[in-house]
Enzyme design. Structure first.
Site, PDB file in Angstrom:
ATOM      1  N   TYR A 139      -2.890  -6.394  46.476  1.00  0.00           N
ATOM      2  CA  TYR A 139      -3.127  -7.797  46.106  1.00  0.00           C
ATOM      3  C   TYR A 139      -4.606  -8.127  46.118  1.00  0.00           C
ATOM      4  CZ  TYR A 139      -1.828 -12.783  45.993  1.00  0.00           C
ATOM      5  OH  TYR A 139      -1.629 -14.097  45.650  1.00  0.00           O
ATOM      6  N   SER A 140      -5.113  -8.683  45.034  1.00  0.00           N
ATOM      7  CA  SER A 140      -6.517  -9.061  44.944  1.00  0.00           C
ATOM      8  C   SER A 140      -6.665 -10.264  44.030  1.00  0.00           C
ATOM      9  CB  SER A 140      -7.365  -7.900  44.402  1.00  0.00           C
ATOM     10  OG  SER A 140      -8.700  -8.317  44.182  1.00  0.00           O
ATOM     11  N   ASN A 141      -7.216 -11.332  44.559  1.00  0.00           N
ATOM     12  CA  ASN A 141      -7.455 -12.524  43.756  1.00  0.00           C
ATOM     13  C   ASN A 141      -8.424 -12.266  42.606  1.00  0.00           C
ATOM     14  OD1 ASN A 141      -5.923 -14.652  45.247  1.00  0.00           O
ATOM     15  ND2 ASN A 141      -7.203 -13.908  46.915  1.00  0.00           N
TER      16      ASN A 141
ATOM     17  N   SER B 128      -1.662 -19.669  45.606  1.00  0.00           N
ATOM     18  CA  SER B 128      -1.392 -18.577  44.666  1.00  0.00           C
ATOM     19  C   SER B 128      -0.196 -18.775  43.758  1.00  0.00           C
ATOM     20  CB  SER B 128      -1.247 -17.254  45.421  1.00  0.00           C
ATOM     21  OG  SER B 128      -2.514 -16.731  45.709  1.00  0.00           O
TER      22      SER B 128
ATOM     23  N   GLY C 153       2.275 -19.392  47.928  1.00  0.00           N
ATOM     24  CA  GLY C 153       0.841 -19.521  48.048  1.00  0.00           C
ATOM     25  C   GLY C 153       0.373 -20.135  49.345  1.00  0.00           C
TER      26      GLY C 153
END
Length: 397
Positions: free
Chosen positions: A210-212, A114, A352
């Site tokens: 949090y969301s990709n 990330s 990440g």
């Protein structure tokens, strides 16, 4: 791609206030305590430093890496540290290959998960500075009709909310298993479609989560606005611009790591043995977590970013405008986080996770920088804390 709540935006898998599977980690990992190889001494830019270090014993950063290997079961740990005068040191501990016992390559390449989000956010903000994207425009302005689902409407979600994780969009990574992630190539639209099969987590702007999925959409907006692949824009606008010689966006189907690297290990299933996950298809991360780099390149990136070499002042200020993440003390801006230091002040970075690797670190406004990588994602809370402490010691030493 984890969220930053418990350490830093864990690239691959903690979302919100709970551990979630994201791009490279599909299950919570149990870290096994292992007896590993000889701990390597620190390297220094000053030729006389190794002798001095040997006389004085390992410094605080080396001791922190030794702890990660000896006590927390990390196969290897690596660090790169730059002081405010530009002097750099690299460190290693453990072994780079559990099968052969090979040494850990100094400043070896790792999958940075990330941390990729910071790069994606910089490209978006560069386009904002060029007048091609408006942070407060709705997603539908650029991707009309694409973002629709239960409680989900792209005409109500702004670009700013994507970059700050306040869109309420659901995470796609929790619906993928490790072996599927490891071996399958995903188009970005497939990742988005998977997320849109599920209801919104919250109303846009209501809360941080949090969301990709947010960064997959940010990457799609970049491509729509520029007419060029995300990888090319990232390479042209950031990687080549500031001379990141060991950083790249893997090509479709590219499963290996190009330069010297420690091998990455992962427990899947979580009660199984460590498995070598070095070779994998990273496409499930895309704009949220696909990059490969080194600790020293990450130091260069975050230092250049804070120094204003990548963004105009107005856009850098937007990037550094943060919201709190739970009660952790972490704050999240636009693809950039701030954390307090034990010696005072804060550092700016991201962090990440992706199966096999975790990276943590960032830079300070006065030019210090440090990044630490380990070759298995820690989930034991002591190990999680020790990675964070290693960064703090490096920046406060």
């Amino acid at each position: 791609m984890r969220s930053p709540t418990e350490q830093s935006p864990r690239s691959t898998t903690r979302q919100g206030d709970r551990r979630r599977r994201a791009v490279s980690v599909a299950a919570a990992l149990a870290v096994g305590v292992m007896t590993l190889g000889v701990l390597a001494p620190p390297a220094a830019s000053d030729p006389a430093a190794p002798a001095a270090a040997a006389a004085a014993g390992p410094d605080a950063v080396q001791r922190a890496l030794n702890t990660l290997v000896r006590d927390d079961g990390m196969p290897a740990a690596l660090a790169s540290v730059k002081d405010r005068n530009g002097r750099a040191r690299t460190y290693t501990a453990g072994v780079g290959d559990l099968t052969t016992g090979a040494k850990v390559p100094r400043d070896g390449q790792v999958r940075i998960g990330s941390n990729t989000k910071a790069f994606t956010a910089v490209v978006v903000l560069q386009l904002v500075g060029e007048g091609k994207i408006d942070l407060d425009a709705f997603v539908d302005t650029y991707l009309p009709g694409l973002v629709r689902g239960e409680g989900i409407d792209g005409s109500r979600i702004t670009v700013r909310q994507l970059l700050q994780h306040t869109s309420g969009l659901p995470e796609y990574g929790v619906h993928l298993d490790d072996d599927e992630i490891r071996n399958r190539y995903f188009e970005p639209r497939e990742l988005l479609d998977l997320a849109l099969e599920h209801p919104a987590d919250a109303e846009p702007g209501e809360t941080w989560g949090y969301s990709n999925t947010n960064y997959v959409l940010a990457g799609l907006i970049i491509q729509k606005v520029t007419g060029r692949p995300l990888a090319e824009e990232m390479d042209r606008r950031i990687i080549k611009r500031i001379g990141l010689r060991h950083t790249y966006f893997p090509a479709p189907g590219e499963m290996t790591v190009r330069e010297p690297h420690p091998r990455g290990y992962h427990r899947s299933p979580e009660d199984g043995p460590l498995r070598d996950f070095t070779e994998m298809d990273p496409s499930a991360g895309w704009a949220a977590g696909q990059l490969i780099s080194t600790n020293s390149d990450l130091n260069r990136f975050f230092t250049a970013l804070l120094a204003g070499r990548l963004l105009p002042a107005a856009q850098l200020a937007e990037m550094r405008t943060t919201v709190p993440v739970g009660t952790s003390g972490l704050r999240y801006g636009l693809g950039l986080t701030s954390r307090t230091l034990s010696c005072g002040g804060v550092y700016w970075g991201h962090g990440g996770d992706i199966a096999g690797y975790e990276t943590r670190g960032g830079a300070t406004d006065d030019g210090r920088a440090a990044n630490v990588a380990v070759t298995s994602i820690p989930t034991d809370e002591a190990a999680v804390r020790h990675v964070s402490e290693a960064v703090d010691r490096a920046l406060c030493g």
